[in-house]
Design an enzyme around this catalytic site. Sequence first.
Site, PDB file in Angstrom:
ATOM      1  N   LYS A  35       0.806  -1.221   0.000  1.00 29.95           N
ATOM      2  CA  LYS A  35       0.000   0.000   0.000  1.00 29.95           C
ATOM      3  C   LYS A  35       0.839   1.271   0.000  1.00 29.95           C
ATOM      4  O   LYS A  35       0.394   2.302  -0.476  1.00 29.95           O
ATOM      5  CB  LYS A  35      -0.960   0.008   1.201  1.00 29.95           C
ATOM      6  CG  LYS A  35      -2.081  -1.010   1.042  1.00 29.95           C
ATOM      7  CD  LYS A  35      -3.241  -0.725   1.950  1.00 29.95           C
ATOM      8  CE  LYS A  35      -4.387  -1.679   1.618  1.00 29.95           C
ATOM      9  NZ  LYS A  35      -5.423  -1.710   2.635  1.00 29.95           N
ATOM     10  N   LYS A  44      -3.949 -11.875  -5.322  1.00 26.14           N
ATOM     11  CA  LYS A  44      -5.142 -12.274  -4.579  1.00 26.14           C
ATOM     12  C   LYS A  44      -6.379 -11.485  -5.031  1.00 26.14           C
ATOM     13  O   LYS A  44      -6.252 -10.344  -5.492  1.00 26.14           O
ATOM     14  CB  LYS A  44      -4.920 -12.100  -3.071  1.00 26.14           C
ATOM     15  CG  LYS A  44      -4.860 -10.666  -2.603  1.00 26.14           C
ATOM     16  CD  LYS A  44      -4.877 -10.578  -1.081  1.00 26.14           C
ATOM     17  CE  LYS A  44      -4.818  -9.112  -0.655  1.00 26.14           C
ATOM     18  NZ  LYS A  44      -4.948  -8.865   0.759  1.00 26.14           N
ATOM     19  N   LYS A  95     -10.464  -6.386  -2.488  1.00 28.93           N
ATOM     20  CA  LYS A  95     -11.492  -5.337  -2.478  1.00 28.93           C
ATOM     21  C   LYS A  95     -10.996  -4.091  -3.200  1.00 28.93           C
ATOM     22  O   LYS A  95     -11.780  -3.324  -3.719  1.00 28.93           O
ATOM     23  CB  LYS A  95     -11.759  -4.910  -1.025  1.00 28.93           C
ATOM     24  CG  LYS A  95     -12.531  -5.885  -0.194  1.00 28.93           C
ATOM     25  CD  LYS A  95     -12.733  -5.273   1.205  1.00 28.93           C
ATOM     26  CE  LYS A  95     -12.685  -6.336   2.270  1.00 28.93           C
ATOM     27  NZ  LYS A  95     -12.402  -5.850   3.599  1.00 28.93           N
TER      28      LYS A  95
HETATM   29  P1  TYM Z   1      -9.885  -7.974   5.261  1.00 25.55           P
HETATM   30  O1  TYM Z   1     -11.070  -7.132   5.580  1.00 25.55           O
HETATM   31  O2  TYM Z   1      -8.955  -7.503   4.192  1.00 25.55           O
HETATM   32  O3  TYM Z   1     -10.322  -9.423   4.887  1.00 25.55           O
HETATM   33  C1  TYM Z   1     -11.219 -10.164   5.693  1.00 25.55           C
HETATM   34  C2  TYM Z   1     -10.865 -11.635   5.648  1.00 25.55           C
HETATM   35  O4  TYM Z   1     -10.900 -12.118   4.302  1.00 25.55           O
HETATM   36  C3  TYM Z   1      -9.685 -12.788   4.004  1.00 25.55           C
HETATM   37  N1  TYM Z   1      -9.366 -12.584   2.577  1.00 25.55           N
HETATM   38  C4  TYM Z   1      -9.137 -13.572   1.724  1.00 25.55           C
HETATM   39  N2  TYM Z   1      -9.140 -14.913   1.882  1.00 25.55           N
HETATM   40  C5  TYM Z   1      -8.888 -15.673   0.791  1.00 25.55           C
HETATM   41  N3  TYM Z   1      -8.646 -15.142  -0.432  1.00 25.55           N
HETATM   42  C6  TYM Z   1      -8.623 -13.801  -0.644  1.00 25.55           C
HETATM   43  N4  TYM Z   1      -8.410 -13.303  -1.849  1.00 25.55           N
HETATM   44  C7  TYM Z   1      -8.887 -12.952   0.466  1.00 25.55           C
HETATM   45  N5  TYM Z   1      -8.963 -11.606   0.625  1.00 25.55           N
HETATM   46  C8  TYM Z   1      -9.248 -11.398   1.926  1.00 25.55           C
HETATM   47  C9  TYM Z   1      -8.648 -12.128   4.906  1.00 25.55           C
HETATM   48  O5  TYM Z   1      -7.524 -12.973   5.095  1.00 25.55           O
HETATM   49  C10 TYM Z   1      -9.442 -11.916   6.172  1.00 25.55           C
HETATM   50  O6  TYM Z   1      -9.451 -13.106   6.942  1.00 25.55           O
HETATM   51  N6  TYM Z   1      -6.640  -6.878   8.898  1.00 25.55           N
HETATM   52  C11 TYM Z   1      -7.792  -7.697   8.569  1.00 25.55           C
HETATM   53  C12 TYM Z   1      -8.980  -7.479   9.490  1.00 25.55           C
HETATM   54  C13 TYM Z   1      -8.678  -7.626  10.942  1.00 25.55           C
HETATM   55  C14 TYM Z   1      -8.563  -8.859  11.631  1.00 25.55           C
HETATM   56  C15 TYM Z   1      -8.324  -8.493  12.992  1.00 25.55           C
HETATM   57  C16 TYM Z   1      -8.664 -10.198  11.245  1.00 25.55           C
HETATM   58  C17 TYM Z   1      -8.505  -6.626  11.836  1.00 25.55           C
HETATM   59  N7  TYM Z   1      -8.311  -7.143  13.074  1.00 25.55           N
HETATM   60  C18 TYM Z   1      -8.165  -9.470  13.982  1.00 25.55           C
HETATM   61  C19 TYM Z   1      -8.488 -11.174  12.249  1.00 25.55           C
HETATM   62  C20 TYM Z   1      -8.236 -10.807  13.590  1.00 25.55           C
HETATM   63  C21 TYM Z   1      -8.235  -7.360   7.160  1.00 25.55           C
HETATM   64  O7  TYM Z   1      -7.948  -6.308   6.653  1.00 25.55           O
HETATM   65  O8  TYM Z   1      -9.065  -8.283   6.595  1.00 25.55           O
END
Ligand code: TYM
Length: 377
Positions: free
Chosen positions: A112, A245, A248
């Site tokens: 990023k 990957k 979003k």
């Molecule tokens: P975020 O919002 O980007 O994504 C949410 C969840 O979706 C999974 N994910 C994917 N899994 C498989 N293939 C993909 N292409 C893909 N894109 C996203 C992510 O691995 C995630 O599990 N930082 C985290 C949010 C967060 C969090 C936490 C998660 C904040 N605090 C504490 C667990 C525990 C995030 O930005 O996820």
Amino acid sequence: MKKRLFSAVQPSGNLHLGNYLGAIKQWVTLQEDYEAIFCVVDLHAITVPQDPATLRKKTLEIVKMYLAAGINPEKCTLFVQSQVEEHTELAWVLNTISKNGDLTKMTQFKDKSGMDFERIEAELKAALVDIAYESSGVPGRTKDDFRILVMKSGKNIIDIFQTMKEDFNSVGTGLFDYPVLMAADILLYDTTVVPVGKDQMQHIELARTLARRFNERFGETFVVPEGKLSTEGALIMGLDDPSKKMSKSAESVYNSIALTDDAETVRKKIKKAVTDSGSEIVYSDEKPALQNLINIYTLLSGKTKEDVQTMYQDKGYGDFKNDLAEVVVNFLAPFQERLKNISDEEVLEILKAGADKAKRIAEQKMLAVRKNVGFLS
Ligand code: TYM
């Protein structure tokens, strides 16, 4: 006593099949066996600019998606991060034991911000090698020749440094610090298991490091958590590029299938999805695009890879893609129907109860943190 589980999604962008298959789908199963806490992390979302009205709407929408996917608020705790202030308080305390070096290594930060110290170091070394090479072993060179050379290749070095400085100065402090807040989310609840997609494993590693570091410095306070990946869904790749990957924030709408996409859009996107050379439907590392599509197919239909290979033995990509589109549509249609029927009021009530429940745990943990750090009570 059931073990505790924590996971979260950011209310930014549109949730897609990657989020569902990598994270939310496994949460639905895991909520049966763990004391599960699911969160919508709005404090994380504001590390990039958000329109306030859209953020509010998205936060509610994510909760509705959790519910429509099968998260049951009777069985788990469901809340919004900013409604439990302890997350920010613990993040601050953890900041004081975090190292910049830990944070600059984070892939998400590098992607990023554009700042990647290893790459920059390699570029600088290459520029120095240029100078050394150009200036070596040429007889009769004057000091002025050498000065010109250094100015020319040296300019390269100054450019690299300036780009780095600009990248560093423009990146938001919140974006840099993001993984520390994520560690706070996890550690606040004595979490043992964190089910996430592969892209988040590095952040969980940091949470483990910070838990150990804190415990060593201030006495046993935090449980050291473990990440948990779903198998094939661990990383769903972009439909437009199987080397990246599904995301979003991808530029092309053809990268992902949003959980809110209608049937026509799904069909169009799958039709346009890139495929590999050859026409056979086989699951192999040599066919990463097809492998990704088969993963989506199996995870949504319950069929195995072998089933899919047999079903399409004498067929080509066209047939497979048509059927995959229907598998996705058959999953999304009832999901979207449930989504439509969940009201804002219902969600707000669930969140209020969830925040109260989460806060009770978080407050206890912060009492211990405050005492161990040496704050007055
Ligand atoms: P975020 O919002 O980007 O994504 C949410 C969840 O979706 C999974 N994910 C994917 N899994 C498989 N293939 C993909 N292409 C893909 N894109 C996203 C992510 O691995 C995630 O599990 N930082 C985290 C949010 C967060 C969090 C936490 C998660 C904040 N605090 C504490 C667990 C525990 C995030 O930005 O996820």
